[in-house]
Design a protein around this motif. Structure first.
Motif, PDB file in Angstrom:
ATOM      1  N   LEU A  23      33.737   4.826  30.826  1.00  0.00           N
ATOM      2  CA  LEU A  23      33.805   4.457  29.409  1.00  0.00           C
ATOM      3  C   LEU A  23      32.740   5.215  28.632  1.00  0.00           C
ATOM      4  CD1 LEU A  23      34.101   0.681  30.132  1.00  0.00           C
ATOM      5  CD2 LEU A  23      35.686   1.840  28.600  1.00  0.00           C
ATOM      6  N   GLY A  24      33.056   5.511  27.392  1.00  0.00           N
ATOM      7  CA  GLY A  24      32.060   6.168  26.541  1.00  0.00           C
ATOM      8  C   GLY A  24      32.692   6.570  25.237  1.00  0.00           C
ATOM      9  N   PRO A  25      31.877   6.704  24.198  1.00  0.00           N
ATOM     10  CA  PRO A  25      32.430   7.092  22.903  1.00  0.00           C
ATOM     11  C   PRO A  25      32.973   8.522  22.915  1.00  0.00           C
ATOM     12  CG  PRO A  25      30.035   6.986  22.803  1.00  0.00           C
ATOM     13  CD  PRO A  25      30.434   6.492  24.149  1.00  0.00           C
ATOM     14  N   ASN A  26      33.698   8.889  21.867  1.00  0.00           N
ATOM     15  CA  ASN A  26      34.212  10.264  21.765  1.00  0.00           C
ATOM     16  C   ASN A  26      33.065  11.260  21.858  1.00  0.00           C
ATOM     17  OD1 ASN A  26      36.846   9.462  21.371  1.00  0.00           O
ATOM     18  ND2 ASN A  26      36.604   9.305  19.156  1.00  0.00           N
ATOM     19  N   GLY A  27      33.277  12.316  22.588  1.00  0.00           N
ATOM     20  CA  GLY A  27      32.256  13.361  22.677  1.00  0.00           C
ATOM     21  C   GLY A  27      31.094  13.014  23.578  1.00  0.00           C
ATOM     22  N   SER A  28      31.230  11.918  24.361  1.00  0.00           N
ATOM     23  CA  SER A  28      30.115  11.515  25.219  1.00  0.00           C
ATOM     24  C   SER A  28      30.062  12.341  26.494  1.00  0.00           C
ATOM     25  CB  SER A  28      30.249  10.032  25.574  1.00  0.00           C
ATOM     26  OG  SER A  28      31.487   9.836  26.224  1.00  0.00           O
ATOM     27  N   GLY A  29      31.138  13.032  26.792  1.00  0.00           N
ATOM     28  CA  GLY A  29      31.153  13.847  28.000  1.00  0.00           C
ATOM     29  C   GLY A  29      32.057  13.283  29.097  1.00  0.00           C
ATOM     30  N   ALA A  67      32.622   0.080  36.656  1.00  0.00           N
ATOM     31  CA  ALA A  67      32.622   0.783  35.373  1.00  0.00           C
ATOM     32  C   ALA A  67      31.407   1.690  35.309  1.00  0.00           C
ATOM     33  CB  ALA A  67      32.594  -0.198  34.219  1.00  0.00           C
ATOM     34  N   ILE A  68      31.606   2.823  34.639  1.00  0.00           N
ATOM     35  CA  ILE A  68      30.499   3.755  34.433  1.00  0.00           C
ATOM     36  C   ILE A  68      30.423   4.000  32.929  1.00  0.00           C
ATOM     37  CG2 ILE A  68      29.687   6.114  34.804  1.00  0.00           C
ATOM     38  CD1 ILE A  68      31.178   6.040  37.511  1.00  0.00           C
ATOM     39  N   PHE A  69      29.271   3.736  32.338  1.00  0.00           N
ATOM     40  CA  PHE A  69      29.098   3.968  30.900  1.00  0.00           C
ATOM     41  C   PHE A  69      28.439   5.323  30.685  1.00  0.00           C
ATOM     42  CE2 PHE A  69      28.866  -0.694  29.210  1.00  0.00           C
ATOM     43  CZ  PHE A  69      30.101  -0.934  29.768  1.00  0.00           C
ATOM     44  N   VAL A  70      29.084   6.155  29.928  1.00  0.00           N
ATOM     45  CA  VAL A  70      28.531   7.486  29.656  1.00  0.00           C
ATOM     46  C   VAL A  70      28.238   7.607  28.161  1.00  0.00           C
ATOM     47  CG1 VAL A  70      28.908   9.980  29.832  1.00  0.00           C
ATOM     48  CG2 VAL A  70      29.923   8.445  31.510  1.00  0.00           C
ATOM     49  N   ARG A  71      27.030   8.010  27.825  1.00  0.00           N
ATOM     50  CA  ARG A  71      26.723   8.281  26.430  1.00  0.00           C
ATOM     51  C   ARG A  71      25.863   9.537  26.356  1.00  0.00           C
ATOM     52  NH1 ARG A  71      23.239   4.038  23.410  1.00  0.00           N
ATOM     53  NH2 ARG A  71      21.688   5.411  24.342  1.00  0.00           N
ATOM     54  N   ALA A  72      26.251  10.455  25.508  1.00  0.00           N
ATOM     55  CA  ALA A  72      25.534  11.709  25.317  1.00  0.00           C
ATOM     56  C   ALA A  72      25.236  12.401  26.649  1.00  0.00           C
ATOM     57  CB  ALA A  72      24.251  11.476  24.529  1.00  0.00           C
ATOM     58  N   GLY A  73      26.226  12.415  27.513  1.00  0.00           N
ATOM     59  CA  GLY A  73      26.094  13.161  28.757  1.00  0.00           C
ATOM     60  C   GLY A  73      25.263  12.483  29.830  1.00  0.00           C
ATOM     61  N   LYS A  74      24.798  11.257  29.545  1.00  0.00           N
ATOM     62  CA  LYS A  74      23.996  10.551  30.548  1.00  0.00           C
ATOM     63  C   LYS A  74      24.694   9.253  30.926  1.00  0.00           C
ATOM     64  CE  LYS A  74      19.210  11.881  29.706  1.00  0.00           C
ATOM     65  NZ  LYS A  74      19.054  12.856  28.677  1.00  0.00           N
ATOM     66  N   ILE A  75      24.442   8.779  32.150  1.00  0.00           N
ATOM     67  CA  ILE A  75      24.969   7.468  32.544  1.00  0.00           C
ATOM     68  C   ILE A  75      23.992   6.412  32.067  1.00  0.00           C
ATOM     69  CG2 ILE A  75      25.412   5.994  34.524  1.00  0.00           C
ATOM     70  CD1 ILE A  75      26.717   8.224  35.885  1.00  0.00           C
ATOM     71  N   ILE A  76      24.489   5.455  31.252  1.00  0.00           N
ATOM     72  CA  ILE A  76      23.555   4.432  30.785  1.00  0.00           C
ATOM     73  C   ILE A  76      23.744   3.112  31.529  1.00  0.00           C
ATOM     74  CG2 ILE A  76      23.173   5.472  28.516  1.00  0.00           C
ATOM     75  CD1 ILE A  76      25.082   3.312  27.401  1.00  0.00           C
ATOM     76  N   ALA A  77      24.864   2.967  32.230  1.00  0.00           N
ATOM     77  CA  ALA A  77      25.017   1.777  33.062  1.00  0.00           C
ATOM     78  C   ALA A  77      26.107   2.039  34.086  1.00  0.00           C
ATOM     79  CB  ALA A  77      25.396   0.574  32.209  1.00  0.00           C
ATOM     80  N   THR A  78      25.958   1.467  35.258  1.00  0.00           N
ATOM     81  CA  THR A  78      27.012   1.574  36.259  1.00  0.00           C
ATOM     82  C   THR A  78      26.972   0.348  37.156  1.00  0.00           C
ATOM     83  OG1 THR A  78      27.731   2.796  38.207  1.00  0.00           O
ATOM     84  CG2 THR A  78      25.472   3.136  37.557  1.00  0.00           C
ATOM     85  N   GLY A  79      28.119  -0.135  37.568  1.00  0.00           N
ATOM     86  CA  GLY A  79      28.139  -1.332  38.408  1.00  0.00           C
ATOM     87  C   GLY A  79      29.479  -2.031  38.314  1.00  0.00           C
ATOM     88  N   ASN A  80      29.527  -3.321  38.737  1.00  0.00           N
ATOM     89  CA  ASN A  80      30.765  -4.086  38.625  1.00  0.00           C
ATOM     90  C   ASN A  80      31.117  -4.273  37.158  1.00  0.00           C
ATOM     91  OD1 ASN A  80      31.180  -4.468  41.367  1.00  0.00           O
ATOM     92  ND2 ASN A  80      29.695  -6.152  41.409  1.00  0.00           N
ATOM     93  N   SER A  81      32.374  -4.059  36.828  1.00  0.00           N
ATOM     94  CA  SER A  81      32.803  -4.189  35.433  1.00  0.00           C
ATOM     95  C   SER A  81      32.367  -5.532  34.847  1.00  0.00           C
ATOM     96  CB  SER A  81      34.313  -4.097  35.319  1.00  0.00           C
ATOM     97  OG  SER A  81      34.777  -2.956  35.946  1.00  0.00           O
ATOM     98  N   ALA A  82      32.633  -6.584  35.597  1.00  0.00           N
ATOM     99  CA  ALA A  82      32.346  -7.923  35.085  1.00  0.00           C
ATOM    100  C   ALA A  82      30.856  -8.111  34.799  1.00  0.00           C
ATOM    101  CB  ALA A  82      32.817  -8.962  36.090  1.00  0.00           C
ATOM    102  N   ASP A  83      30.024  -7.412  35.547  1.00  0.00           N
ATOM    103  CA  ASP A  83      28.581  -7.559  35.358  1.00  0.00           C
ATOM    104  C   ASP A  83      28.055  -6.755  34.174  1.00  0.00           C
ATOM    105  OD1 ASP A  83      28.653  -9.085  37.603  1.00  0.00           O
ATOM    106  OD2 ASP A  83      27.956  -7.495  38.955  1.00  0.00           O
TER     107      ASP A  83
END
Lengths: 337, 260
Positions: B35-41, B209-225
């Protein structure tokens, strides 16, 4: 198309081609009795003098056979090149003519005619500049962002214009007594000047090229999915496309070296074939080749028999191709979306 | 066991760094949403994982193998790509598109055998679209087209499926149908990685889930968490509440925007 229907279509087309070729050998300025070839020009069977039989034999074997083979192989080559280009560039609107191959090859061949009397030089230059012109079209399309389909057409238009302009330079330089008329008549397209030695030298390459492209038709299915998908399916996209471009450009350039610029066949025939057998290149390519061969053979027969003088075949394919293509377009439009 | 590992991956377009030292591992039989906004990479990351782009530094590991040194056909046997459904130029028969998944197993002339067609038919049936086999790809609906591309990936018999926004452009019913299919695939041991614009979908189908913002991972783990109001605020800069409600036999979470 199911395998059974495909085999049936293929058989019917091969028979049609054989019959057309047989008829082609017998018609022309000197009209030859229909069974002449079947009975191997036996004077007794044909009820003619031995001398006349000998003349017929010479006409058929020395003049008509090379010409018939040239016409049908050039038709097959142009049609299969068009189908292959369309698939590898994922663009149903491209053809050897639209990508600039014909213009590039025409420039190369005229340059060859200007600097040398050796047909080999003309052929090599035709092929060389055919490759250069496709390269120009593809690079221009890459260079500009935007719709891939449209940019490739634009690249082809630019590359075509470039080589047409260069061709004009050649015409301008050429000696007006001999070279200029020779170049101009040859460019209009036609097989009347094809010698049996030139045919014997060039046609094997065309035939091998056609076979190789058919052998690689599986790659065209993958390439037509797009570069990334093809790569994800384990295909080396750059290498396979490069090999295919070289072979298709070789055979379409050689048709220019033999018969001048013959437009429309490479665009029109693949569309007709697709209406018959669908998009699968493994069926589309052989069927395109056969229809192209039959079509160009018939057109060539019209060119040499319809009027007192011979009509250049390039003019005929355009005159016949344009209305036919408009008809095809109106029927296939929905298939492109 | 991690079939897919991304190690210290970086990528730059010219001097602009778009993926910055990214590391994560994907577990077998899970659905992972990026997951991540447009242009996040997101898409760049996906293309790096597929080997379409070469990283500036770091590497992608497919099991024991470094992706960069793995032969293309071997790669295709381990990892399949499900693109966003494309506007097909030519009207191929559905079965002929699906059977292309056998290309990595074919010979130098891409020869497809009757057995390959058999496998293709089975995969279509497995996804419940066996009846589409003889139809033309251009004539079927968007949801069906996406399923056809998934069927092709299954035919590759790869353990990993990488999908680029599989629900994009589909109507709501088809989106849900597709999410259900992804769950089933994961239950059958296939590892799915997808990019998505819908955090809800990550809650419904994906384990990770993996959260990507500006080319960096800002969170990763169980989606529910990791999917909650505060992380979504971080990721999308939007106020979102997560609600839980009964839906049939399960509890489902939904994202509700706050428009104050």
């Amino acid at each position: 198309m199911t395998a059974k229907k495909y085999r049936l279509t293929l058989t019917l087309l091969v028979i049609t081609l054989a019959v057309t070729a047989y008829i082609s050998l017998h018609i022309g300025t000197i009209s030859i009795p229909w069974f002449a070839v079947l009975v191997s020009f036996d004077a007794g069977e044909l009820d003619i003098s031995a001398e006349t039989a000998e003349t017929y034999k010479t006409v058929v074997s020395q003049i008509r056979l090379p010409r018939v083979l040239t016409a049908l192989l050039c038709g097959a080559a142009l049609a299969i090149s068009g189908a292959a280009y369309q698939s590898m560039f994922m663009n149903p609107l491209v053809s050897p003519a639209l990508l600039g191959v014909l213009a590039g090859a025409a420039f190369g061949a005229s340059l060859g005619m200007l600097i040398s009397n050796n047909i080999l030089v003309a052929q090599l230059l035709a092929f060389g500049f055919g490759v250069v012109s496709v390269g120009t079209a593809v690079l221009l399309a890459r260079f500009f962002p935007g719709n891939r389909l449209i940019m490739l057409i634009m690249g082809g238009v630019i590359s075509s214009s470039l080589f047409t302009a260069l061709l004009s330079v050649i015409k301008f330089i050429a000696d007006t007594q001999n070279e200029l008329p020779a170049i101009v008549y040859w460019l209009m397209g036609g097989f009347s000047a094809v010698s049996s030695s030139a045919a014997a030298m060039v046609l094997p390459f065309v035939a091998v090229g056609i076979v190789l492209i058919i052998a690689m038709s599986g790659y065209l299915n993958v390439l037509s999915m797009g570069d990334e998908e093809a790569a994800s399916l384990g295909v080396n996209v750059k290498r396979s496309r490069m090999v295919l471009i070289i072979i298709t450009t070789l055979i379409s350039s050689l048709t220019v070296a033999l018969g001048g610029m013959i437009g429309w066949v490479g665009l029109m025939i693949p569309h007709i074939a697709r209406m018959i057998c669908g998009a699968d290149n493994r069926q589309l390519l052989p069927i395109s080749a056969l229809i192209g061969a039959i079509y160009l053979l018939i057109v060539d027969n019209i060119c040499r028999t319809a009027f007192a003088g011979e009509i250049p075949i390039g003019i005929m394919t355009s005159l016949m191709g344009i209305p036919f293509f408009i008809l095809v377009l109106s029927r296939t439009e929905s298939r492109w979306n | 066991m991690y079939p897919l590992k991304v190690e210290n991956l970086s990528f730059a377009w010219g001097s602009k760094i778009t993926i910055d030292d990214v590391t994560f591992s994907i577990e077998t039989g899970t659905v992972t949403s990026i997951l991540g906004p447009n242009g996040s990479g997101k898409t760049t990351l996906l293309k790096l994982m597929l080997g379409f782009l070469s990283p500036v530094s770091g590497r992608v590991m497919l099991g024991e193998h470094d992706l960069a040194t793995l032969d293309l056909a071997m790669r295709a046997k381990k990892m399949a790509y499900v693109p966003q459904r494309h506007t097909a130029v030519f009207s191929y028969r559905v079965l002929d598109i699906v059977v292309l998944g056998r290309i990595p197993y074919s010979n130098v002339f891409c020869r497809i055998t009757d057995n390959d067609y058999q496998i293709a038919s089975e995969c279509l049936t497995q996804l419940g679209i066996g009846h589409l086999a003889e139809r033309s790809y251009t004539e079927i609906s968007g949801g069906e087209q996406q399923l056809v591309l998934i069927a092709r990936a299954l035919v590759q018999q790869a353990e990993i499926l990488i999908m680029d926004e599989p629900v994009s452009g589909l109507d709501y019913g088809n989106q849900l149908m597709l999410l259900k299919q992804l769950r089933r695939l994961a239950q059958n041991g296939i590892t799915c990685v997808k990019t998505t614009h819908y955090p809800e979908h990550a809650l419904w189908t994906s384990d990770r889930a993996i959260f990507v913002r500006a080319g960096k991972i800002i969170a990763t783990g169980n989606s529910a968490d990791i999917i909650n109001s505060s992380t979504l605020k971080d990721l999308y800069n939007a106020d979102i509440r997560i609600l839980e409600s009964e839906a049939g036999s399960q509890k489902m979470r939904t994202c509700v925007p706050v428009f104050d």
